[in-house]
Every structure is written in C-alpha cells, then in structure tokens.
Design an enzyme around this catalytic site. Structure first.
Site, PDB file in Angstrom:
ATOM      1  N   GLU A   4      -7.477  11.951  -3.081  1.00 45.49           N
ATOM      2  CA  GLU A   4      -6.931  10.678  -2.262  1.00 45.49           C
ATOM      3  C   GLU A   4      -5.723  11.050  -1.199  1.00 45.49           C
ATOM      4  OE1 GLU A   4      -3.605   7.332  -4.447  1.00 45.49           O
ATOM      5  OE2 GLU A   4      -4.152   9.249  -5.294  1.00 45.49           O
ATOM      6  N   ASP A  42       3.178   2.383  -2.020  1.00 44.02           N
ATOM      7  CA  ASP A  42       3.883   2.470  -3.471  1.00 44.02           C
ATOM      8  C   ASP A  42       3.920   3.819  -3.736  1.00 44.02           C
ATOM      9  OD1 ASP A  42       1.068   2.183  -3.334  1.00 44.02           O
ATOM     10  OD2 ASP A  42       1.091   1.548  -5.326  1.00 44.02           O
ATOM     11  N   GLU A  79       3.642   7.822  -9.018  1.00 44.43           N
ATOM     12  CA  GLU A  79       3.506   7.278 -10.224  1.00 44.43           C
ATOM     13  C   GLU A  79       2.337   7.601 -11.140  1.00 44.43           C
ATOM     14  OE1 GLU A  79       2.683   3.570  -7.868  1.00 44.43           O
ATOM     15  OE2 GLU A  79       3.753   5.443  -7.917  1.00 44.43           O
ATOM     16  N   GLY A 105       0.886  -1.265   0.167  1.00 47.34           N
ATOM     17  CA  GLY A 105       0.042   0.001  -0.032  1.00 47.34           C
ATOM     18  C   GLY A 105       0.805   1.350  -0.014  1.00 47.34           C
TER      19      GLY A 105
END
Length: 241
Positions: free
Chosen positions: A194, A10, A208, A8
């Site tokens: 988010e 990442d 990313e 999670g």
C-alpha cells in the site's frame, strides 16, 4: 476526524494545527488544493458532456463554474512567493505552511499556467523528491500521510502532471525512483504494498493500521509507469541512474 478520513489523507500533518499532535486536527477549516483541482476537472468534464448532448445551458453553467474555480484557486491557493500551490486555512485567513504533494494536482488537471508549472517543478525538486520517489509531505510525524511514506497515486499525479507541463525529465526521474522502491520492496517481501518508505526504499509504516498487502493502486501505477517508460522495466532499474 471524519473529514480527514474522507479526504483519503488519514491522517496527515496537513490537517493539524500542531503538526505533531493529532488532537489538533481541523480538516473542515482547510480548503484543499487537490479537492478543488479535481472539482475543476469534473466541472470541465460535465460541461463537455453537456455540450456533446446539445444542452447549451448546462454546458455554459459548468464552464462558468470551472472558470470561477480556476480564478479562485489562483487567487487563494497559488503562492507565488513560495512557488507552490497551498491549502487555505479558513480559521486564519492564510495559506497553510504544509509543503506537500497535493500541489501537483493543478498540473495534473491542466489548470496551472506554464510559469506556475515551472515554479512548482522547482519546489518539487528542492523539497519533495526523495531517494525512492515523491515525498507526501516534508514532515516526520508518525502519521501515515507524512514523510517518509510515499503513495502510488501521488507519484502518478506528479509524473503525469509534470510530463504534461514541460517537465518530462523530472517526471521520468520520479518514475525511476518509485519503480526502484517498489522493486526493492518486492525483492525483500514478495509483495506489492500500500505504501513505502521512500527514504530507505522499504515497506512504509505509521498511522492507525499496519501496511496493507496488495495493492490496487500500487499495481496500477507500476503498470502505467512501465507502459510509459518501457526502459524502466529492466529488473535492475536503479533510481538516479
């Protein structure tokens, strides 16, 4: 890379040998404090359900697992000299230097002692509390799970964990700061997001992919905070006041 994504986080300097280079990721060498805390909670929950079902052998087995895991966390992951829970690096046989919000998970699941919880709260005040909420880490790397980004689930882990361990004022302070950030970004964008830049109280960045609109965990945590602290529902809620 796959293990880092599955975690999670990442991606984060938490998994990197060189905190500024993603090519040095070695997630599978790291024993994470948050994962082990959640496994402790699951083992206790399974033991309780087995006990309710009358399965004494199962209850005993999972109680033993939880007890052993707690002792191992205290032995390897608790760092008294630096007043924090740390991840353990199997490749070096030492705790990692990453100061990050995962250290709140032992408080969240109820495995920290009062003295450990007090020490963690001191470290959180000193290193992780920012203008707009709880920092994910203390390093700026360009990875999304690093400063300056803040994430709703980690705010809730901190708030609930601190409040349950004798630190209600710090819990409420983090809640106030985070709600101020969410409110400021909503006023600017008309969206729940988010992740957020908690240093500037703006939409987050890095990683990313672009910041995502929504967002389930942001909505849920905001609702939970406002349910717990009704006074923060005022439109002009302002961090630090």
């Amino acid at each position: 890379m796959r293990a880092g994504a599955e975690s999670g986080w990442d991606f984060s300097s938490r998994w990197l040998r060189d905190t500024q280079s993603l090519t040095t990721i070695h997630t599978t060498d790291i024993v994470p404090v948050d994962l082990n805390s959640l496994m402790f909670a699951m083992e206790r929950a399974i033991a309780a359900r087995c006990r309710t079902a009358g399965d004494g052998a199962c209850a005993s087995a999972f109680t033993t697992r939880a007890t052993q895991r707690r002792a191992t966390i205290d032995r390897y992951l608790w760092q008294a000299t630096t007043a924090r829970y740390a991840d353990w690096d199997l490749s070096t046989g030492k705790p990692t230097g990453s100061v990050n919000a995962a250290m709140l998970h032992p408080l969240f699941v109820g495995l920290a002692s009062p003295a450990q919880a007090k020490a963690v709260a001191k470290t959180v005040r000193r290193s992780l509390v920012a203008e707009g909420g709880l920092r994910t880490t203390t390093l700026k790397t360009g990875q999304q799970w690093d400063e300056p980004n803040g994430w709703a689930p980690l705010q809730w882990v901190a708030i609930a964990g601190l409040d349950a361990n004798g630190e209600p004022a710090l819990a409420k302070d983090i809640a106030r700061r985070w709600i101020g950030t969410v409110g400021a970004a909503y006023a600017e964008t008309g969206k729940m997001l988010e992740k957020y830049n908690i240093e500037q109280r703006t939409p987050g960045g890095g990683g990313e992919y672009p910041v995502q609109d929504g967002f389930g965990w942001t909505n849920g945590v905001a609702s939970a905070i406002l349910d717990r602290y009704r006074e923060l529902a005022a439109r002009d809620a302002n961090p630090g006041k």
